[in-house]
Design a protein around this motif. Structure first.
Motif, short mmCIF file in Angstrom:
data_model
loop_
_atom_site.label_atom_id
_atom_site.label_comp_id
_atom_site.label_asym_id
_atom_site.label_seq_id
_atom_site.Cartn_x
_atom_site.Cartn_y
_atom_site.Cartn_z
N ASP A 284 9.05 -21.95 1.87
CA ASP A 284 9.44 -20.75 1.14
C ASP A 284 9.10 -19.47 1.90
O ASP A 284 9.17 -18.38 1.33
N GLU A 285 8.76 -19.57 3.19
CA GLU A 285 8.33 -18.41 3.94
C GLU A 285 9.50 -17.48 4.27
O GLU A 285 10.55 -17.92 4.73
N GLU A 286 9.27 -16.19 4.05
CA GLU A 286 10.23 -15.15 4.38
C GLU A 286 9.49 -13.96 4.99
O GLU A 286 8.39 -13.63 4.56
N THR A 287 10.10 -13.36 5.99
CA THR A 287 9.52 -12.18 6.64
C THR A 287 10.59 -11.12 6.82
O THR A 287 11.71 -11.44 7.22
N SER A 288 10.24 -9.89 6.52
CA SER A 288 11.18 -8.79 6.73
C SER A 288 10.44 -7.60 7.29
O SER A 288 9.26 -7.39 7.01
N THR A 289 11.16 -6.80 8.10
CA THR A 289 10.57 -5.60 8.69
C THR A 289 11.58 -4.47 8.67
O THR A 289 12.73 -4.63 9.11
N ILE A 290 11.15 -3.32 8.16
CA ILE A 290 11.93 -2.08 8.25
C ILE A 290 11.25 -1.21 9.30
O ILE A 290 10.03 -0.98 9.24
N THR A 291 12.03 -0.74 10.27
CA THR A 291 11.47 0.06 11.36
C THR A 291 12.25 1.37 11.49
O THR A 291 13.48 1.37 11.41
N ALA A 292 11.51 2.46 11.69
CA ALA A 292 12.12 3.76 11.92
C ALA A 292 11.47 4.39 13.14
O ALA A 292 10.26 4.25 13.37
N GLN A 293 12.29 5.08 13.94
CA GLN A 293 11.79 5.73 15.14
C GLN A 293 12.39 7.12 15.29
O GLN A 293 13.58 7.32 15.04
N ALA A 294 11.57 8.07 15.72
CA ALA A 294 12.02 9.39 16.14
C ALA A 294 11.47 9.62 17.54
O ALA A 294 10.25 9.55 17.75
N ASN A 312 6.90 -7.22 5.43
CA ASN A 312 6.55 -8.02 4.27
C ASN A 312 6.60 -9.49 4.66
O ASN A 312 7.63 -9.98 5.12
N ALA A 313 5.49 -10.18 4.47
CA ALA A 313 5.40 -11.61 4.77
C ALA A 313 5.11 -12.36 3.47
O ALA A 313 4.03 -12.21 2.89
N ASP A 314 6.08 -13.14 3.03
CA ASP A 314 5.96 -13.91 1.80
C ASP A 314 5.88 -15.38 2.15
O ASP A 314 6.85 -15.99 2.59
N SER A 315 4.70 -15.99 1.98
CA SER A 315 4.49 -17.39 2.32
C SER A 315 4.86 -18.33 1.18
O SER A 315 4.79 -19.55 1.33
N GLY A 316 5.27 -17.77 0.05
CA GLY A 316 5.50 -18.60 -1.13
C GLY A 316 4.27 -18.70 -2.00
O GLY A 316 4.36 -19.01 -3.19
#
Length: 333
Positions: A284-294, A312-316
Motif C-alpha cells: 500500500d506504499e505511495e510517495t508523492s513530491t511537490i517541488t517549486a523552484q525560483a 508525502n510518504a504513505d506506507s499504509g
C-alpha cells in the motif's frame, strides 16, 4: 654618406621584418598549441537546507551540492570524424576539516563521433535511460526528495551509442560491462532508447534490463529487487521560454511512477513547478513530491535559487510529511 645611410636603413628594415615574421610565427604556433589544450571548466555549488519531518523534528545544514572541476577536449581524427574525452572530478567546498580535495568523480569517458555514423563513447556518464526519460528529478539542484525512476543500471563502465538524427528520430543503446573482478556480480545490463523531435515537441521511450547488481557503479547498495525490466516514456513541449514535460515509468513487482513538470523563464529569472508520484506494487506504499523552484541568474557565471519540497510518504501504516527548504548559489566557468 647618403648611400651608406640608405643601405643601413634598408638592412635595418629587412632585419626588423624578419624578426617580426619570426614573432608572428611564434604567436601562430602558440595559438595552435593553445587550441590543442583541453578546456577547463568547473563550478562551486553551496546550499543551506532545512528539513522538517512530521513528528520527528527538524534539522538545518550547510552543504556542498555537487562542486566539480572538469576537463574536456576534442580533435579531428579524419575528415568528418572527431575524437573526444571528458573527465569531471568532484570536491566538497563546504568543509575544511578532513577535506581530501578531489575526492570523487562524476563523469569520465572517451569516444568518437561523426555525422555519418553517430557517436560511441566508453566510460562513466549519465546512462541512456536516464538521459532519455528521467528528466524531472534531474532538473532540480537539490532534489533529495524527488521520486526518480526504478532502474538499477549505474553510470560506470558503460559502452554507449547514439545514431545520427533521421528526420528527428535517433536511436540509443548502452551496455554496462561488469567483469569478474568488479564490485557485484558479473553481468551485462543494457538499455535501449528512441527519441523523436519535431518542432517544439519531444518524445522518448526507453528500457533498462536491470540485469546487474545495484551495488555496482551505483549509489544504492544491495542486490537488485528483481530482474524485471524498467520501461519509461517522456513527452516534452517547448514554446519559447515555456517547457512542459510529462513522464511515466514502470517496473513489474516494483511499482509505477509518473510526473508533471512546467518551467518558465522571464529575463534572468526561471520558475519551475512539478508533481511526482510513485505507487509500489504488492503493497500500500505511495510517495508523492511537490517541488517549486525560483532561480535568478546574477550574471553569465553565477546564479542563486530557492527550492521547496513537500514529500508525502504513505506506507499504509503511517503517513509522514517531509518538507525541505533550500537556498543555494552556484558559480561556474
Amino acid at each position: 654618406m647618403k648611400k651608406t645611410l640608405i643601405a643601413s636603413a634598408i638592412a635595418a628594415a629587412t632585419f626588423s621584418g624578419s624578426a617580426l615574421a619570426q614573432m608572428e610565427m611564434s604567436a601562430s604556433e602558440l595559438a595552435a598549441k593553445m587550441d590543442s589544450m583541453p578546456t577547463v571548466y568547473g563550478n562551486i555549488q553551496l546550499a543551506v537546507a532545512h528539513r522538517d519531518v512530521e513528528d520527528a523534528g527538524s534539522e538545518i545544514g550547510h552543504y556542498d551540492n555537487g562542486s566539480t572541476i572538469g576537463f574536456k577536449h576534442d580533435h579531428e581524427i579524419a575528415p568528418g570524424i572527431t575524437g573526444f574525452f571528458k573527465a569531471e572530478l568532484e570536491f566538497d567546498a563546504d568543509d575544511k576539516a578532513g577535506n581530501g580535495g578531489l575526492n570523487a568523480f562524476d563523469e569520465a569517458y572517451i569516444g568518437v563521433k561523426g555525422d555519418s555514423f553517430g557517436q560511441v563513447w566508453v566510460g562513466s556518464d549519465d546512462s541512456t535511460y536516464e538521459s532519455a526519460v528521467d528528466e524531472i528529478a534531474n532538473y532540480y539542484e537539490y532534489a533529495a526528495l524527488s521520486v526518480g525512476g526504478s532502474y538499477d543500471t549505474g553510470e560506470g563502465d558503460l559502452i554507449q551509442y547514439s545514431t545520427p538524427s533521421f528526420g528527428g528520430l535517433a536511436l540509443h543503446g548502452a551496455v554496462q560491462f561488469n567483469g569478474d573482478g568488479d564490485k557485484g556480480e558479473k553481468s551485462y545490463p543494457y538499455q535501449l532508447a528512441a527519441t523523436y523531435s519535431v518542432d517544439a515537441f519531444e518524445l522518448a521511450v526507453a528500457m533498462d534490463s536491470n540485469d546487474g547488481d545495484r551495488a555496482y557503479s551505483s549509489n544504492v547498495d544491495g542486490s537488485s529487487v528483481n530482474n524485471e525490466n524498467t520501461y519509461g516514456v517522456r513527452g516534452s513541449y517547448t514554446a519559447g521560454d515555456l517547457r512542459v514535460t510529462a513522464q511515466y515509468q514502470t517496473r513489474k513487482d516494483v511499482g509505477d511512477s509518473w510526473g508533471l513538470f512546467g518551467g518558465y523563464s522571464i529575463g534572468a529569472n526561471t520558475f519551475a513547478l512539478s508533481y511526482e508520484f510513485a505507487d509500489a506494487d504488492n503493497t500500500d506504499e505511495e510517495t508523492s513530491t511537490i517541488t517549486a523552484q525560483a532561480l535568478h541568474n546574477l550574471s553569465d557565471n553565477m546564479y542563486v535559487y530557492v527550492e521547496g519540497y513537500l514529500n508525502n510518504a504513505d506506507s499504509g501504516v503511517a503517513d509522514v510529511d517531509t518538507t525541505d527548504l533550500v537556498v543555494g548559489a552556484v558559480y561556474y566557468f
